[in-house]
Scaffold this motif. Structure first.
Motif, short mmCIF file in Angstrom:
data_model
loop_
_atom_site.label_atom_id
_atom_site.label_comp_id
_atom_site.label_asym_id
_atom_site.label_seq_id
_atom_site.Cartn_x
_atom_site.Cartn_y
_atom_site.Cartn_z
N UNK A 95 -40.31 24.30 -11.74
CA UNK A 95 -40.07 24.44 -10.29
C UNK A 95 -39.89 25.89 -9.90
N UNK A 96 -39.07 26.61 -10.67
CA UNK A 96 -38.82 28.02 -10.36
C UNK A 96 -40.11 28.83 -10.44
N UNK A 97 -40.90 28.58 -11.49
CA UNK A 97 -42.14 29.35 -11.64
C UNK A 97 -43.11 29.04 -10.52
N UNK A 98 -43.17 27.75 -10.11
CA UNK A 98 -44.07 27.42 -9.01
C UNK A 98 -43.62 28.04 -7.71
N UNK A 99 -42.29 28.05 -7.48
CA UNK A 99 -41.80 28.63 -6.24
C UNK A 99 -42.00 30.12 -6.20
N UNK A 100 -42.06 30.76 -7.38
CA UNK A 100 -42.25 32.21 -7.40
C UNK A 100 -43.70 32.60 -7.26
N UNK A 101 -44.58 31.62 -7.14
CA UNK A 101 -45.99 31.93 -6.97
C UNK A 101 -46.28 32.10 -5.50
N UNK A 102 -47.43 32.62 -5.25
CA UNK A 102 -47.88 32.69 -3.87
C UNK A 102 -47.24 33.82 -3.10
N UNK A 103 -46.73 34.82 -3.80
CA UNK A 103 -46.14 35.93 -3.09
C UNK A 103 -46.96 37.18 -3.30
N UNK A 113 -43.93 38.14 -10.61
CA UNK A 113 -44.12 37.63 -11.96
C UNK A 113 -45.13 36.50 -11.97
N UNK A 114 -45.96 36.50 -12.96
CA UNK A 114 -46.91 35.41 -13.10
C UNK A 114 -46.17 34.17 -13.56
N UNK A 115 -46.85 33.04 -13.50
CA UNK A 115 -46.26 31.78 -13.94
C UNK A 115 -45.83 31.88 -15.38
N UNK A 116 -46.72 32.44 -16.22
CA UNK A 116 -46.41 32.52 -17.64
C UNK A 116 -45.26 33.48 -17.90
N UNK A 117 -45.16 34.52 -17.08
CA UNK A 117 -44.07 35.47 -17.29
C UNK A 117 -42.73 34.82 -17.03
N UNK B 151 -46.40 50.36 4.22
CA UNK B 151 -45.97 50.09 2.85
C UNK B 151 -45.67 48.61 2.70
N UNK B 152 -46.22 48.03 1.65
CA UNK B 152 -45.95 46.64 1.37
C UNK B 152 -45.16 46.57 0.10
N UNK B 153 -44.01 45.94 0.16
CA UNK B 153 -43.14 45.93 -1.02
C UNK B 153 -43.68 44.96 -2.07
N UNK B 154 -43.78 45.43 -3.29
CA UNK B 154 -44.13 44.53 -4.39
C UNK B 154 -43.09 44.71 -5.49
N UNK B 155 -42.76 43.64 -6.17
CA UNK B 155 -41.75 43.75 -7.21
C UNK B 155 -42.21 44.49 -8.45
N UNK B 156 -43.49 44.74 -8.63
CA UNK B 156 -44.01 45.52 -9.76
C UNK B 156 -43.47 44.99 -11.07
N UNK B 157 -43.64 43.72 -11.28
CA UNK B 157 -43.01 43.12 -12.43
C UNK B 157 -43.68 43.49 -13.73
#
Lengths: 232, 304
Positions: A95-103, A113-117, B151-157
């Protein structure tokens, strides 16, 4: 001679005062119950082959739900530790990884972060913290610790959901302040909940050594949640 | 009839310290900690020598301790690594503070490690530094570009991976090279002082601890502040390393001494300046807003 005859007639007379006292009744049943009755009882208790699939799934879901409630009200209980399972952590991590997508979805430059990350950070992070705790001499088992760390991600996942809802409304300074407060509160809650479960398993002079990696772990996950920026 | 020495009266610790110094030539540090005593009775065989200083029954513990330490466990067992985590909270605190405040003449390995190197400190300091660099770099970039409309903020992970590679390879491969080099020199010149690989890894790991507050200070986008903190951090951590390795090379050829010391310092400088250059972009003043935003977001200056 009468005495000798007496002795001969009672050859085991000397045993009469060997210490079985007469007022302790010795009784019992030395027959082992053998037969279909025992086997059927055991089968009824442990065999789950005959029950409907829905009941199997619901039992696991109920166990997972009970542990969620334990995380919501963390108190030093052993229920979470005794019956560990990894379904809850897997659910929360996905759930967390899916919610962090699409940004920040520029086509070639994904900042978040990618899903795998996310998966790698959550699972490898938990494994490393568990190894650290065991190397420091902790009494908790490997999977129990994974279970606790995984379940205590729940406040941060809830915060992520709240953040996405807030971001729908707008992404200015006010929304950032709200998100900061929410993420900080849930990070504190996660750390507090997991140390409530894990703290007992360490000797007193090493508690800080075990708590710090947990703090770092939830801090990094909190950072990922907070810096999620939506695509526009 | 009653002696002045009441047997129930508390005996001062100096007597035990004097007893110990008659036995061993080691300098003792008194570490006041009540928890050491029951710990010692429980695990005398594997306990660190730091706690011996307070114990009047040192001889029993010492023989057990020596016998425990001489038993060598193969490195593929769990017990080998458990021995590397045999420290307590106050030990870690002392070691971190000792790595930040070098004192002339005091050798980090002799003073703090005392034949009990640990892997906890180096590993978690490196991990913290990795995330500190990534997060601070991200925040610094955000502050530099604050207010610019494009500027568009990115987390640069992705920078976390790069930071992790850089820091962990510094913390593992440089000690490996140094240990190999010292071993080779030890064959040529009989040296009284020799460090094990774990001790060198430990020193390097703890010497990175000063960079964590330095990196946090780099968030503020002032170049003079960043250069000041980098110079201070380099001096402190470099001098800890130099003072630690000085006894191991001082009997050697002068050219070798200079080569080794300058290599240690140079690698340290490279790491610090490289991290600063890669993760923390300079605050740029007089550039048009859209060009600077585009170039800063997409440029990735490689340190090699």
């Amino acid at each position: 001679m009468a005495a000798a005859a007496d002795e001969a007639s009672r050859p085991f007379a000397g045993l009469s005062d060997v210490s079985i006292s007469e007022d302790i009744p010795v009784e019992g049943d030395i027959s082992v119950p053998v037969g279909p009755s025992t086997r059927r009882r055991n089968d009824d208790e442990f065999s789950t082959l005959d029950e409907p699939v829905r009941e199997t799934i619901l039992r696991d879901l109920r166990a997972v739900g009970k542990k969620f409630i334990h995380v919501l009200y963390p108190k030093r209980s052993s229920a979470l530790l005794r019956d560990w399972d990894l379904w809850g952590p897997l659910l929360l991590c996905v759930t967390l990884a899916l919610l962090l997508q699409g940004g920040a979805a520029d086509s070639d430059y994904q900042g978040g972060p990618q899903f795998a990350e996310v998966f790698v950070i959550v699972w490898f992070g938990s494994i490393i913290i568990t190894l650290n705790s065991k190397l420091l001499g902790g009494t908790i088992s490997f999977f129990q610790s994974l279970c606790v760390l995984g379940y205590c991600i729940m406040p941060l996942t809830a915060a992520m959901a709240v953040c996405r809802i807030v971001l729908v409304a707008g992404s200015g300074t006010v929304s950032f302040a709200v998100r900061l407060v929410v993420v900080t509160a849930s990070f504190g809650w996660s750390t507090f909940a997991s140390t409530a479960f894990l703290a007992d398993s360490q000797p007193a002079n090493r508690k800080a050594l075990v708590v710090y990696p947990v703090f770092l772990f939830y801090f990094v996950i909190g950072w990922m949640v907070l810096t999620f920026s939506p695509s526009q | 009839m009653a002696s002045t020495n009441d047997p129930f009266q508390f005996q001062e610790f100096e007597e035990a310290g004097n007893l110990l110094e008659a036995n061993r030539d080691a300098t003792t540090i008194s570490i006041e900690d009540d928890e050491i005593k029951p710990e010692k009775q429980r695990r005398a065989a594997a306990f660190s020598p730091d706690g011996e200083d307070e114990d009047p029954l040192a001889s029993d513990d010492k023989t057990e301790l020596l016998s425990g330490q001489q038993k060598s466990v193969p490195f593929w067992t769990f017990e080998y690594y458990q021995r590397l985590f045999d420290i307590e909270t106050h030990h870690v605190k002392e070691r971190i503070i000792g790595s930040m405040l070098p004192w002339p003449g005091k050798n980090f390995i002799h003073l703090y490690l005392r034949r009990n190197p640990d892997l906890y400190g180096p590993f978690w300091i490196c991990t913290t530094l990795v995330f500190a660099i990534a997060i601070s770099g991200n925040l610094a970039n955000f502050l530099v570009h604050l207010g610019k409309p494009n500027y568009k903020y990115t987390p640069e992970f992705q920078k976390v991976t790069i930071a992790a590679t850089a820091i962990f390879s510094y913390a593992w491969f440089v000690p490996l090279a140094l240990w190999g080099f010292l071993l080779w020199r030890n064959n040529k010149i009989m040296n009284l002082v020799s460090y094990s690989f774990m001790e060198i890894v430990c020193v390097y790991g703890y010497s990175l601890a000063i960079y964590i507050p330095a990196v946090v200070l780099w968030i503020l986008p002032y170049e003079w502040l960043r250069w000041c903190t980098i110079v201070v951090a380099l001096c402190l951590s470099g001098s800890v390393l130099v003072m630690t390795f000085w006894p191991a090379v001082k009997d050697d050829h002068p050219k070798i001494i200079i080569a080794i010391m300058s290599a240690i310092v140079l690698l340290n400088v490279l790491l610090a300046v490289g991290c600063k250059a890669y993760f923390f972009s300079k605050p740029e003043q007089a550039l048009p807003a859209d060009i600077s935003a585009a170039t800063d977001v997409t440029k990735a200056p490689s340190p090699t």
